[in-house]
Design a protein around this motif. Sequence first.
Motif, PDB file in Angstrom:
ATOM      1  N   VAL A 176      -3.266  11.239   8.524  1.00 58.05           N
ATOM      2  CA  VAL A 176      -2.268  10.160   8.569  1.00 58.05           C
ATOM      3  C   VAL A 176      -2.902   8.861   9.063  1.00 58.05           C
ATOM      4  N   GLU A 177      -3.764   8.945  10.071  1.00 57.52           N
ATOM      5  CA  GLU A 177      -4.419   7.733  10.568  1.00 57.52           C
ATOM      6  C   GLU A 177      -5.290   7.110   9.488  1.00 57.52           C
ATOM      7  N   ALA A 178      -5.981   7.944   8.711  1.00 60.27           N
ATOM      8  CA  ALA A 178      -6.811   7.411   7.624  1.00 60.27           C
ATOM      9  C   ALA A 178      -5.957   6.686   6.592  1.00 60.27           C
ATOM     10  N   ALA A 179      -4.794   7.245   6.284  1.00 59.34           N
ATOM     11  CA  ALA A 179      -3.894   6.580   5.342  1.00 59.34           C
ATOM     12  C   ALA A 179      -3.460   5.218   5.872  1.00 59.34           C
ATOM     13  N   ALA A 180      -3.121   5.167   7.152  1.00 61.19           N
ATOM     14  CA  ALA A 180      -2.696   3.895   7.745  1.00 61.19           C
ATOM     15  C   ALA A 180      -3.834   2.879   7.725  1.00 61.19           C
ATOM     16  N   LEU A 181      -5.027   3.323   8.062  1.00 60.42           N
ATOM     17  CA  LEU A 181      -6.178   2.415   8.053  1.00 60.42           C
ATOM     18  C   LEU A 181      -6.454   1.883   6.648  1.00 60.42           C
ATOM     19  N   GLN A 182      -6.363   2.758   5.644  1.00 62.12           N
ATOM     20  CA  GLN A 182      -6.588   2.328   4.271  1.00 62.12           C
ATOM     21  C   GLN A 182      -5.578   1.260   3.861  1.00 62.12           C
ATOM     22  N   LEU A 183      -4.323   1.474   4.230  1.00 60.12           N
ATOM     23  CA  LEU A 183      -3.280   0.510   3.882  1.00 60.12           C
ATOM     24  C   LEU A 183      -3.478  -0.822   4.591  1.00 60.12           C
ATOM     25  N   LEU A 184      -4.150  -0.794   5.726  1.00 59.28           N
ATOM     26  CA  LEU A 184      -4.448  -2.034   6.458  1.00 59.28           C
ATOM     27  C   LEU A 184      -5.742  -2.685   5.975  1.00 59.28           C
ATOM     28  N   ARG A 197      -9.284   4.249  -4.515  1.00 57.22           N
ATOM     29  CA  ARG A 197      -8.453   3.090  -4.191  1.00 57.22           C
ATOM     30  C   ARG A 197      -9.278   1.867  -3.827  1.00 57.22           C
ATOM     31  N   ALA A 198     -10.494   2.103  -3.345  1.00 60.55           N
ATOM     32  CA  ALA A 198     -11.389   0.985  -3.025  1.00 60.55           C
ATOM     33  C   ALA A 198     -12.203   0.533  -4.238  1.00 60.55           C
ATOM     34  N   SER A 246      -1.440  13.094  -7.548  1.00 59.57           N
ATOM     35  CA  SER A 246      -2.681  12.672  -6.907  1.00 59.57           C
ATOM     36  C   SER A 246      -3.542  13.884  -6.583  1.00 59.57           C
ATOM     37  N   PRO A 247      -4.849  13.807  -6.878  1.00 57.71           N
ATOM     38  CA  PRO A 247      -5.738  14.911  -6.490  1.00 57.71           C
ATOM     39  C   PRO A 247      -5.745  15.171  -4.985  1.00 57.71           C
ATOM     40  N   ALA A 248      -5.367  14.152  -4.193  1.00 55.19           N
ATOM     41  CA  ALA A 248      -5.361  14.310  -2.745  1.00 55.19           C
ATOM     42  C   ALA A 248      -4.020  14.813  -2.228  1.00 55.19           C
ATOM     43  N   LEU A 284       1.379   9.653   0.249  1.00 49.54           N
ATOM     44  CA  LEU A 284       1.653   8.799   1.404  1.00 49.54           C
ATOM     45  C   LEU A 284       1.089   7.402   1.196  1.00 49.54           C
ATOM     46  N   LEU A 285      -0.114   7.326   0.622  1.00 49.17           N
ATOM     47  CA  LEU A 285      -0.719   6.028   0.341  1.00 49.17           C
ATOM     48  C   LEU A 285       0.100   5.258  -0.695  1.00 49.17           C
ATOM     49  N   ASP A 286       0.560   5.957  -1.739  1.00 44.53           N
ATOM     50  CA  ASP A 286       1.346   5.287  -2.780  1.00 44.53           C
ATOM     51  C   ASP A 286       2.649   4.739  -2.215  1.00 44.53           C
ATOM     52  N   GLN A 287       3.357   5.581  -1.476  1.00 40.69           N
ATOM     53  CA  GLN A 287       4.658   5.150  -0.948  1.00 40.69           C
ATOM     54  C   GLN A 287       4.498   4.089   0.133  1.00 40.69           C
ATOM     55  N   GLY A 288       3.462   4.218   0.949  1.00 40.15           N
ATOM     56  CA  GLY A 288       3.222   3.202   1.958  1.00 40.15           C
ATOM     57  C   GLY A 288       2.890   1.860   1.350  1.00 40.15           C
ATOM     58  N   SER A 289       2.090   1.871   0.296  1.00 40.51           N
ATOM     59  CA  SER A 289       1.742   0.628  -0.388  1.00 40.51           C
ATOM     60  C   SER A 289       2.971  -0.016  -1.012  1.00 40.51           C
ATOM     61  N   ALA A 290       3.833   0.822  -1.615  1.00 39.88           N
ATOM     62  CA  ALA A 290       5.062   0.285  -2.211  1.00 39.88           C
ATOM     63  C   ALA A 290       5.974  -0.308  -1.142  1.00 39.88           C
ATOM     64  N   ALA A 291       6.048   0.350   0.019  1.00 39.09           N
ATOM     65  CA  ALA A 291       6.899  -0.165   1.097  1.00 39.09           C
ATOM     66  C   ALA A 291       6.377  -1.487   1.630  1.00 39.09           C
ATOM     67  N   MET A 292       5.060  -1.620   1.711  1.00 37.87           N
ATOM     68  CA  MET A 292       4.491  -2.881   2.195  1.00 37.87           C
ATOM     69  C   MET A 292       4.709  -4.012   1.191  1.00 37.87           C
ATOM     70  N   SER A 293       4.793  -3.662  -0.087  1.00 37.25           N
ATOM     71  CA  SER A 293       5.029  -4.678  -1.118  1.00 37.25           C
ATOM     72  C   SER A 293       6.482  -5.130  -1.138  1.00 37.25           C
ATOM     73  N   HIS A 294       7.397  -4.244  -0.699  1.00 38.26           N
ATOM     74  CA  HIS A 294       8.827  -4.564  -0.681  1.00 38.26           C
ATOM     75  C   HIS A 294       9.402  -4.184   0.679  1.00 38.26           C
ATOM     76  N   PRO A 295       9.054  -4.939   1.743  1.00 39.01           N
ATOM     77  CA  PRO A 295       9.460  -4.553   3.110  1.00 39.01           C
ATOM     78  C   PRO A 295      10.963  -4.459   3.304  1.00 39.01           C
ATOM     79  N   THR A 296      11.762  -5.204   2.570  1.00 33.98           N
ATOM     80  CA  THR A 296      13.210  -5.156   2.770  1.00 33.98           C
ATOM     81  C   THR A 296      13.804  -3.858   2.268  1.00 33.98           C
ATOM     82  N   LYS A 297      13.064  -3.119   1.462  1.00 35.02           N
ATOM     83  CA  LYS A 297      13.567  -1.849   0.947  1.00 35.02           C
ATOM     84  C   LYS A 297      13.054  -0.670   1.757  1.00 35.02           C
ATOM     85  N   ALA A 298      12.318  -0.931   2.809  1.00 39.81           N
ATOM     86  CA  ALA A 298      11.598   0.138   3.501  1.00 39.81           C
ATOM     87  C   ALA A 298      12.297   0.645   4.729  1.00 39.81           C
ATOM     88  N   GLY A 299      13.567   0.526   4.866  1.00 37.63           N
ATOM     89  CA  GLY A 299      14.274   1.145   5.998  1.00 37.63           C
ATOM     90  C   GLY A 299      13.732   0.807   7.329  1.00 37.63           C
TER      91      GLY A 299
END
Length: 592
Positions: A438-446, A472-473, A569-571, A577-592
């Motif tokens: 989970v921490e790696a996913a958060a770091l990647q999104l940042l 993703r990189a 995803s192969p992972a 988690l990366l896909d949904q996190g990225s989508a939430a960051m792109s549309h913060p008002t929809k991210a609860g």
Amino acid sequence: MIGLLIGAAALVSASPKTTLAPARLPGFAAALAERPLPTGAAAWSAKRDEAAWASLAAATPATRQALRWDYATSLIARGLAAEAIGVLDVMRADDPDLALVPAWMRARGVAAAMARHTSEALTMLGDDTLLGDSEACLWRMRTLADSYRAAEALGQLRCAMPALAGRTSAARRPFVIAAGSAAVDLGRASPAMAWLNAVPDDDPAANLLRGKAYALLGQMQPARLRLDRVILSGDDVEQADARLATIENGVASHTLPVGEATRQLETLLFTWRGDRIERRALELSVRLATATHDTGRMLASGATLFRYFDLGAASGPLVAQLQTQLAQALAPGSALSLVQAAGMFWDYRDIAPAGPVGNQLVENLVNRLQAAGLYGRAADLLDHRLDTQASDVERGPLTVRIASLQILAGTPDAAIRTLRGTDILAYPPDTLADRRRVEAAALQLLGKSAEALATVEDVPGGGALTAELYWRAHDWARLAAVGEQALPKSLPGVGRSALSEVGQAIVLRQAIALAMLGRESELAALRSRYGRAFETLPTGSAFATLTAQSGSIDPATLSNAMAALPAASPAGAFGDLLDQGSAAMSHPTKAG
């Protein structure tokens, strides 16, 4: 002079019994101890300030303490409690032996009682040497009555009578009011009325007690008249008390509808805060809300009582009642909307049930919030549980859930704080691996790809996670290197059953990496190995395009091929988690 005395007092401890130090002005303690203890009006004799200051200014070391004593008792006679405390404490600082003298302790206790320093007053006045002293008994009675310790207060009356009788009618008034108040608190209306006969008919404090006493006797009309008079002539406290007593009487006699009583209580509670009046109003509000099944009002009033008042033994039953109401209001199938339910739990989280019942309550809400896409609020509820109830064994999995929800809410920075703020425990290997994923996913999104790769380096199954991060990189060279090891090893047949969606994604990603690097021989080998398997698959056209001669691939064709990749995803969950996190960051008002 008085300013100097009070200033000096601030440097002296107010403790009644201190370690004795050498006296700067010795001698007066013994002289005072030899004097008889006067009672009634003779105990306190008022003098003019000017005369007292002149005497103190001309005092010698031998006479200063006696003059200070006269001044202190004069201040008590005039009701100047703080000033009297200052003078008495200066006297004790100059002669610590005074702390052992009954007359000094009584004066200090009376001054503390006048200043509403209840604990200190009762300690001083309750010294063994003063238990039979009538003046001390009188002040103990008043202090106990003012502290709503009615039975103890009335227990002092027999001892206090000589001191009370030695006062004028005006001087007796506050003590008579105290005795009447204690009698009313105990429901003894007739003795209270007898005491109050000694107070004039137009006294608001006495009329307040008379109104309550009449109500105890069931005489509502004279009770209402007395309380109405207090509302017109009393001070702010007396008026508020009279209004509340009127509501209480109306409810008790069933002459005031519950709805109107509730409305009047709301008005009173809006304008009045603190003391016993608010407590009584809140207690009545809880009773009315319980009778009318008004859960919101019951929780609001009960929670205020629990949070801000010392309820003693009544605290436990009240909390149990509140927890039952909260659990019922938040149970599946309740009439509350999800947002209302989550808000109610958050408002009353400090009184929520503990243990399995409380955990299930939170779990139900979290599941509903998560299903509705309100990931941030779900994370907040679990974070509260982490801070207040979770055991060490629960903390690891709970931090993984909280951080995952924070990523889904589009706040990977919060996920990092959650995980790193709970690093102090030694977690089991499985839990530690989950936390790192989970921490790696958060770091990647940042945008911290290097840190994300380092985080999953030693995680079991880290090859798939590493490949996902390279993908993703757009690090094609490293992706091609690790992707070769992840390719499906054998094909049981051809057609749709030969490659799963995950297998297709692995092969296609490898093809994209090789195409971007222009490695035609490796693309040819890939085409030879998997060509037949892709022939009948929806992704076959994309595979054919990617493994064709690289010179025939333009950016648009490559983009179309990438869009045709399977969603899986192969992972696994890491990629999701990366896909949904990225989508939430792109549309913060929809991210609860």
